[in-house]
Design an enzyme around this catalytic site. Structure first.
Site, PDB file in Angstrom:
ATOM      1  N   ASP A  46       0.868  -1.179   0.000  1.00 36.31           N
ATOM      2  CA  ASP A  46       0.000   0.000   0.000  1.00 36.31           C
ATOM      3  C   ASP A  46       0.906   1.232   0.000  1.00 36.31           C
ATOM      4  O   ASP A  46       2.113   1.125   0.249  1.00 36.31           O
ATOM      5  CB  ASP A  46      -0.877  -0.059   1.265  1.00 36.31           C
ATOM      6  CG  ASP A  46      -1.781   1.153   1.395  1.00 36.31           C
ATOM      7  OD1 ASP A  46      -2.330   1.590   0.374  1.00 36.31           O
ATOM      8  OD2 ASP A  46      -1.926   1.663   2.513  1.00 36.31           O
ATOM      9  N   LYS A  47       0.363   2.391  -0.278  1.00 39.80           N
ATOM     10  CA  LYS A  47       1.164   3.621  -0.273  1.00 39.80           C
ATOM     11  C   LYS A  47       0.990   4.409   1.015  1.00 39.80           C
ATOM     12  O   LYS A  47       1.916   4.559   1.807  1.00 39.80           O
ATOM     13  CB  LYS A  47       0.797   4.509  -1.470  1.00 39.80           C
ATOM     14  CG  LYS A  47       1.557   5.822  -1.519  1.00 39.80           C
ATOM     15  CD  LYS A  47       1.030   6.741  -2.593  1.00 39.80           C
ATOM     16  CE  LYS A  47      -0.301   7.357  -2.226  1.00 39.80           C
ATOM     17  NZ  LYS A  47      -0.211   8.372  -1.165  1.00 39.80           N
ATOM     18  N   THR A  48      -0.232   4.886   1.235  1.00 39.22           N
ATOM     19  CA  THR A  48      -0.488   5.818   2.331  1.00 39.22           C
ATOM     20  C   THR A  48      -0.307   5.141   3.683  1.00 39.22           C
ATOM     21  O   THR A  48      -0.974   4.158   3.979  1.00 39.22           O
ATOM     22  CB  THR A  48      -1.923   6.366   2.226  1.00 39.22           C
ATOM     23  OG1 THR A  48      -2.132   6.816   0.895  1.00 39.22           O
ATOM     24  CG2 THR A  48      -2.143   7.494   3.202  1.00 39.22           C
ATOM     25  N   GLU A  70      -3.868  20.346   0.768  1.00 38.17           N
ATOM     26  CA  GLU A  70      -4.477  21.663   0.970  1.00 38.17           C
ATOM     27  C   GLU A  70      -4.005  22.286   2.283  1.00 38.17           C
ATOM     28  O   GLU A  70      -3.641  23.463   2.342  1.00 38.17           O
ATOM     29  CB  GLU A  70      -6.004  21.522   1.010  1.00 38.17           C
ATOM     30  CG  GLU A  70      -6.614  20.981  -0.255  1.00 38.17           C
ATOM     31  CD  GLU A  70      -7.057  22.092  -1.197  1.00 38.17           C
ATOM     32  OE1 GLU A  70      -8.248  22.329  -1.304  1.00 38.17           O
ATOM     33  OE2 GLU A  70      -6.176  22.749  -1.805  1.00 38.17           O
ATOM     34  N   LYS A 128      -6.037  26.550  -9.357  1.00 35.18           N
ATOM     35  CA  LYS A 128      -4.834  25.718  -9.254  1.00 35.18           C
ATOM     36  C   LYS A 128      -5.181  24.318  -9.736  1.00 35.18           C
ATOM     37  O   LYS A 128      -6.343  23.886  -9.665  1.00 35.18           O
ATOM     38  CB  LYS A 128      -4.329  25.673  -7.815  1.00 35.18           C
ATOM     39  CG  LYS A 128      -5.225  24.929  -6.842  1.00 35.18           C
ATOM     40  CD  LYS A 128      -4.605  24.860  -5.464  1.00 35.18           C
ATOM     41  CE  LYS A 128      -5.549  24.138  -4.494  1.00 35.18           C
ATOM     42  NZ  LYS A 128      -5.075  24.184  -3.118  1.00 35.18           N
ATOM     43  N   GLY A 155      -5.304   3.284  -3.203  1.00 36.34           N
ATOM     44  CA  GLY A 155      -6.601   3.879  -3.529  1.00 36.34           C
ATOM     45  C   GLY A 155      -6.456   5.327  -3.934  1.00 36.34           C
ATOM     46  O   GLY A 155      -7.429   5.961  -4.345  1.00 36.34           O
ATOM     47  N   ASP A 156      -5.243   5.875  -3.822  1.00 37.04           N
ATOM     48  CA  ASP A 156      -5.024   7.299  -4.095  1.00 37.04           C
ATOM     49  C   ASP A 156      -4.993   7.569  -5.600  1.00 37.04           C
ATOM     50  O   ASP A 156      -4.947   6.664  -6.417  1.00 37.04           O
ATOM     51  CB  ASP A 156      -3.726   7.766  -3.445  1.00 37.04           C
ATOM     52  CG  ASP A 156      -3.929   9.060  -2.682  1.00 37.04           C
ATOM     53  OD1 ASP A 156      -4.755   9.877  -3.127  1.00 37.04           O
ATOM     54  OD2 ASP A 156      -3.271   9.265  -1.649  1.00 37.04           O
ATOM     55  N   ASN A 203      -8.581  -1.141   4.361  1.00 40.57           N
ATOM     56  CA  ASN A 203      -8.754  -1.441   2.936  1.00 40.57           C
ATOM     57  C   ASN A 203      -7.682  -2.395   2.409  1.00 40.57           C
ATOM     58  O   ASN A 203      -7.768  -2.863   1.275  1.00 40.57           O
ATOM     59  CB  ASN A 203      -8.737  -0.140   2.118  1.00 40.57           C
ATOM     60  CG  ASN A 203      -7.429   0.603   2.256  1.00 40.57           C
ATOM     61  OD1 ASN A 203      -6.945   0.827   3.361  1.00 40.57           O
ATOM     62  ND2 ASN A 203      -6.842   0.992   1.158  1.00 40.57           N
ATOM     63  N   ASP A 204      -6.665  -2.699   3.228  1.00 38.39           N
ATOM     64  CA  ASP A 204      -5.597  -3.614   2.806  1.00 38.39           C
ATOM     65  C   ASP A 204      -5.804  -5.033   3.321  1.00 38.39           C
ATOM     66  O   ASP A 204      -5.042  -5.931   2.979  1.00 38.39           O
ATOM     67  CB  ASP A 204      -4.231  -3.107   3.309  1.00 38.39           C
ATOM     68  CG  ASP A 204      -3.924  -1.708   2.830  1.00 38.39           C
ATOM     69  OD1 ASP A 204      -4.164  -1.436   1.639  1.00 38.39           O
ATOM     70  OD2 ASP A 204      -3.471  -0.878   3.640  1.00 38.39           O
TER      71      ASP A 204
END
EC number: 7.6.2.1
Length: 1046
Positions: free
Chosen positions: A391-393, A501, A567, A677-678, A787-788
């Site tokens: 996974d990434k995040t 943000e 932006k 999921g990103d 989610n993993d």
């Protein structure tokens, strides 16, 4: 937009599988819970239900109280290995087949089963306690008696549940009320869908307007909800209040939902529960935990079948040499029992105990603190991983955004030069009034702007074009109302749907322009001098995954000027801004550094221009047909010839030592796939930043495809690329797998790295499953969020990272680590050692059993093929237990290289991927060694014995024990003090037990010099040639690891 992302299509069969989730009995159809149906849920009245709903419990256990013993025994005896020994032990109840005392067969089998049952019981108890902790979390429930406390497992459909800020949502709910003044709340969904962006959720308007939360129980209202399904991005329902005048009907969508496993990020919310237990969206996106059987265990099982075949052949040969005389069929069974040692019963128990030792070593390793082994049956799997899916995040990244770069075209500011930006902003607000900042100069006048004014314009634009809301909280000294009134810095917290943000707004605060207030229609900024600038928000165009940009139109209340700020990603902004010669090049440079790049632009509007736009925009929003297309067309009429202000570079900070860890894995021959999921841009940035994709590698971004034809063309385009990393989105992946599954997997497996973005949880599990099926290689999945879980449970090895996203993944995983960097040591050191030690241990146990079986075969052949045992009673049990067990088992402490060397040279790991430590070749070598040694010992004893049969037993058995001890010493590569103790202890036990073995051995004979020299000669002849061969092999054909140790 997230609402439009299709999840993996679910076939009817799969849907049926989803119904039998953990925590619900298999007889749920009988209980009225078999079919998913729409439901009407009355607020605060769970008793008014139309059907039975599942309990709201989490259950990760494999067994329950009643199925534990039958389940464990079934899982043991479904192996050919254990079933064989059960039949063997049962055969001893038949008098014609009995060869010795019953305990010689039942004690070893009972010992193996007891150890297995105890280990499974301990793991089940741990699982039960973990589930109990989650199910026992306390929540507040609104009832007619006021607010009462209720456990998570006691929540029912229809209950009104209060969820505080930073608290997990315990069940799928419809959002009714919030304490936030703006009438909405933010939701963290990373545990559900892997997305780091916070989601904005809106309460039902009718219930939000009620004076107090308690009034929810006074109104007569209900929610109609669709049947439970797997789609986390869509929901259809209605809210009805019957006692209103007239009755109130509101449509409900995904914006009104609070799914279980998400976390409330702002305020306190009240919701009505609509789904529980197995019907939760999060549970329906989780696959059932399966009982993982290691590849090593399957290989050992295969070898035992070969040994059983050898056993049958030897038995038939023995009977054939007797010319099938008399009751030959009984003789076959007697020989099968006599040579039963060919298939060693101690193999299973030795391997299981070895796995427990390996698991203990992993837990106790001080260099990977906090590591937990939850599946102690597969540690050797870690030594043969070919594909790592991560996974990434929260796994590769910390999910903490840091502002790194501001680029104005002619000048760039990094982290070390932010004080210059600060001074430019300060001077812009403190210079004389006649020299106004350049932002106030009409766009028509072509005036060369100073650097100071350009920096100020850029900072001001960044401070205005976002969806961030500052929230003030009591800090113990200042209460909330006072903090909000005076804009107290210490009490301010920024809330937004994206951490990017927030990082941008925090940066503008650090350079002097602070966002201090915001509501639906206005925004307030504070200058370095303390002056408050007020802006009216005229229009907001939110970010979507299709448009890849966001815009805002504001009016400066002090001057009345209207400005359109925008932006977005460089790919879309390049066609919107005025011509320039630096945008593309600098965006490329910043992206190569792993920064997320945003292009910021502006356009000044006159009052007439804005009024004209607003009229067209409102008209487009009211249209019934092609509304979104018409709205987009109106907005695009503004998006022309915009003034390019700056580029911003934000970095999602990586976890500690991610880059060196990924490099170690790559050098070890492990291919790394990132499934997230990103969104695509974020995933690509992280892949570059983490060096998952090396600087020399090209990246092929798979174009979005929706049809078979498009997928075919894109796959052909991809086939022409070489040594190229692949980036593909979840919906394109789904199309490819639907029409060209084999071709896509073949191409993807050739890539050095693959990045799958916008992946649904079930898609992650599907990718793992396809990799296993298509390649036959071992996979390891790493993740930290709910989610993993599906991916982790589907992989051959699942590793959960305990982090900010909770413990859901680590609880469901086979191994749990605290940081991603610990994965390197877990695989390179512990995985490698576990596999090599297990291979050595299994082959040695087989050798030990084959030796004694060869001796039995020689003995029977010499004595006219009689089915008479050579050793009986305690000798046969003692041989594989107290006489040789400790030295053989001490092989679990052996290692060929130090852990530092294994980490320094990950290429050593690559050798294991071919499965050489345990192969048919090594198995055959050990079989030949066993036959040689068994024959030498038995023939030697027969040649050298003098008069009595017991002398043969004494000479052969003593030589056998000494040979085994010497062979352990020959196999060991790095001595441990426990190995020496085990060797000496076993020898001492044998010598001491000779006093009690007078029934089998002549005690007086073993004290003579004749016995000593005969045993010495036989032992030397059986072992010395092997020592010479080992020396010659190390001298002329050394293994790769020995080159590093010399």
């Amino acid at each position: 937009m997230t609402d439009n992302i299709p999840l993996q299509p679910v076939r009817h069969k799969k849907r049926h599988d989803n119904k039998h989730r953990n925590g619900c009995c298999p007889w749920s159809r009988c209980c009225g819970m078999g079919d998913f149906r729409p439901r009407t849920v009355w607020l605060g009245h769970p008793e008014k239900r139309e059907q039975r709903y599942p309990r709201n419990v989490i259950n990760n256990q494999k067994y329950n109280f009643f199925t534990f013993l039958p389940g464990v025994l079934f899982n043991q005896f479904k192996y050919f290995f254990n079933l064989y020994f059960l039949l063997l032990a049962c055969s001893q109840f038949v008098n014609e087949l009995r060869l010795g005392a019953l305990y010689t067969y039942w004690v070893p089998l009972g010992f193996v089963l007891i150890i297995t049952i105890v280990r499974e019981a301990v793991e089940e108890m741990r699982c039960f306690l973990r589930d109990k902790e989650v199910n026992s979390q306390i929540y507040s429930k609104l009832s007619t008696r006021g607010t009462v406390k209720v456990k998570s497992s006691g929540i029912q459909v229809g209950d009104l549940i209060i969820v505080e800020k930073n608290q997990r949502v315990p069940a799928d709910m419809i959002f009714l009320r919030t304490s936030e003044k703006n009438g909405s709340c933010f939701l963290r969904t990373d545990q559900l869908d892997g997305e780091t962006d916070w989601k904005l959720r809106l309460p039902v308007a009718c219930t939000q307007r009620l004076p107090t939360a308690a009034d929810l129980l006074q109104i007569r209202s209900y929610v109609y909800a669709e049947e439970p399904n797997i789609d986390i991005h869509n929901f259809i329902g209605t809210f009805t209040r019957e006692d209103g005048d007239p009755p109130v009907n509101e449509s409900l969508s995904i914006e009104n939902t609070l799914w279980a496993s998400t976390v409330i990020a702002s305020g306190t919310v009240v919701g009505v529960v609509i789904y529980t237990g197995k019907e939760l969206r999060s549970v329906m996106n989780t696959s059932n935990p399966r009982h993982k059987i290691g590849l090593f265990d399957l290989e050992v099982n295969c070898l035992t079948k070969i040994l059983f075949g050898a056993l049958v052949v030897v038995s038939l040969v023995m009977v054939a040499l007797q010319h099938f005389a008399g009751r030959w069929y009984l003789q076959i069974f007697r020989f099968l029992l006599l040579f039963s040692n060919i298939v060693p019963i101690s193999l299973r128990v030795n391997l299981d105990m070895g796995k427990m030792v390996f698991s203990w070593m992993i837990k106790k390793d001080s260099k990977i603190p906090g590591t937990v082994v939850r599946a102690s049956t597969i540690p050797e799997q870690l030594g043969r991983i070919s594909y790592l899916l991560t996974d990434k995040t929260g796994t590769l990244t910390q999910n903490e955004m840091v502002f790194r770069r501001l680029h104005l075209g002619t000048v760039a500011y990094g982290m070390d030069s932010m004080d210059e930006v600060q001074s430019h902003v300060f001077s812009a607000y403190t210079q004389p009034p006649h020299d106004l900042p350049a932002s106030r100069v009409p766009a028509a006048t072509k005036v060369r702007k100073t650097i100071s004014s350009r920096v100020h314009e850029a900072v001001k634009a960044i401070a205005l074009v976002h969806n961030v809301t500052p929230v003030y909280e009591s800090n113990g000294v200042t209460d909330q109302a006072e903090a909000e009134q005076h804009y107290e810095d210490a009490c301010r917290v920024y809330q937004a749907s994206s951490p990017d943000e927030v990082s941008l707004v925090q940066w503008t605060e650090s350079v002097g322009l602070t966002l201090v207030g915001r509501d639906q229609s206005s925004m307030q900024l504070r200058t370095p001098s303390g002056q408050i600038l007020s802006f009216t928000i005229l229009q907001i165009f939110p970010f979507t995954y299709e448009s890849k940009r966001m815009g805002i139109i504001v009016r400066d209340e002090s001057t009345g000027e209207i400005t359109f700020y925008m932006k977005g990603a460089d790919v879309v902004m390049a066609g919107i801004v005025q011509y320039n010669d630096w945008l593309e090049e600098e965006c490329g440079n910043m992206a190569r550094e792993g920064l997320r790049v945003l292009v910021v632009a502006k356009k000044s509007l006159t009052e007439e221009q804005y009024q004209d736009f607003e009229t067209r925009y409102v008209q487009a929003k009211l249209s019934v047909h092609d509304r979104s297309l018409k709205v987009a067309t109106v907005i695009e009429s503004l998006e022309m010839e915009m003034e390019l202000l700056c580029l911003t570079g934000v970095e999602d900070q990586l976890q500690a030592d991610v880059r060196p860890t990924l490099e170690i894995l790559r050098n070890a021959g492990i291919k790394v796939w990132m499934l997230t999921g990103d969104k695509l841009e974020t995933a690509t940035c992280t892949a570059k930043n983490a060096h998952l994709v090396t600087r020399s590698q090209d990246i092929h971004v798979f174009r979005p495809v929706t049809t078979r034809g498009e997928a075919h063309l894109e796959l052909n385009a991809f086939r022409r690329k070489h040594d190229c990393a692949l980036v593909i989105s979840g919906d394109s992946l789904e199309v490819c797998l639907k029409f060209y599954e084999y071709e896509f997997m073949e191409l993807a497996c050739q890539c050095p790295a693959v990045v799958c973005c916008r992946c649904a949880p079930t898609q992650k599990a599907q990718i793992v499953r396809l990799l296993k099926e298509r390649t036959g290689k071992l996979t390891c999945a790493v993740g930290d969020g709910g989610n993993d879980v599906s991916m982790i449970q589907e992989a051959d090895c699942g590793v959960g990272v305990e982090g900010k996203e909770g413990k859901q993944a680590s609880l469901a995983a086979d191994f749990s680590v605290t940081q991603f960097k610990h994965l390197g040591r877990l695989l390179m050191v512990h995985g490698r050692n576990s596999y090599k030690r297990s291979a050595a241990l299994s082959q040695f146990v087989i050798h030990r059993s084959l030796c004694i079986s060869t001796m039995q075969a020689v003995f029977s052949s010499v004595f006219y093929f009689a089915s008479v045992p050579l050793y009986q009673g305690f000798l046969i049990i003692g041989y594989s237990t107290i006489y040789t067990m400790f030295p053989v088992f001490s092989l679990v402490l052996d290692k060929d290289v130090k852990s530092e060397v294994a980490m320094l040279y990950p290429e050593l790991y690559k050798d294991l991927l071919k499965g050489r430590p345990l192969s048919f070749k090594t198995f055959l070598i050990w079989v030949l060694i066993s036959i040689y040694q068994g024959s030498i010992i038995m023939y030697g004893a027969l040649l050298l014995f003098e008069s009595e049969f017991v002398h043969i037993v004494a000479i052969s058995f003593t030589s056998l024990i000494l040979t085994e001890l010497l062979m352990v010493a020959l196999t060991i590569q790095t001595w441990h003090w426990l190995m020496i103790v085990a060797e000496l202890l076993s020898l001492a036990c044998y010598i001491a037990s000779l006093v009690f073995l007078h029934e089998f051995i002549d005690v007086y004979f073993i004290t003579t010099l004749s016995f000593v020299w005969k045993v010495t000669v036989i032992t030397l002849v059986s072992c010395l040639p092997l020592y010479v061969l080992k020396y010659l092999r190390r001298r002329f054909s050394p293994p790769s690891y020995s080159k590093l140790t010399t």
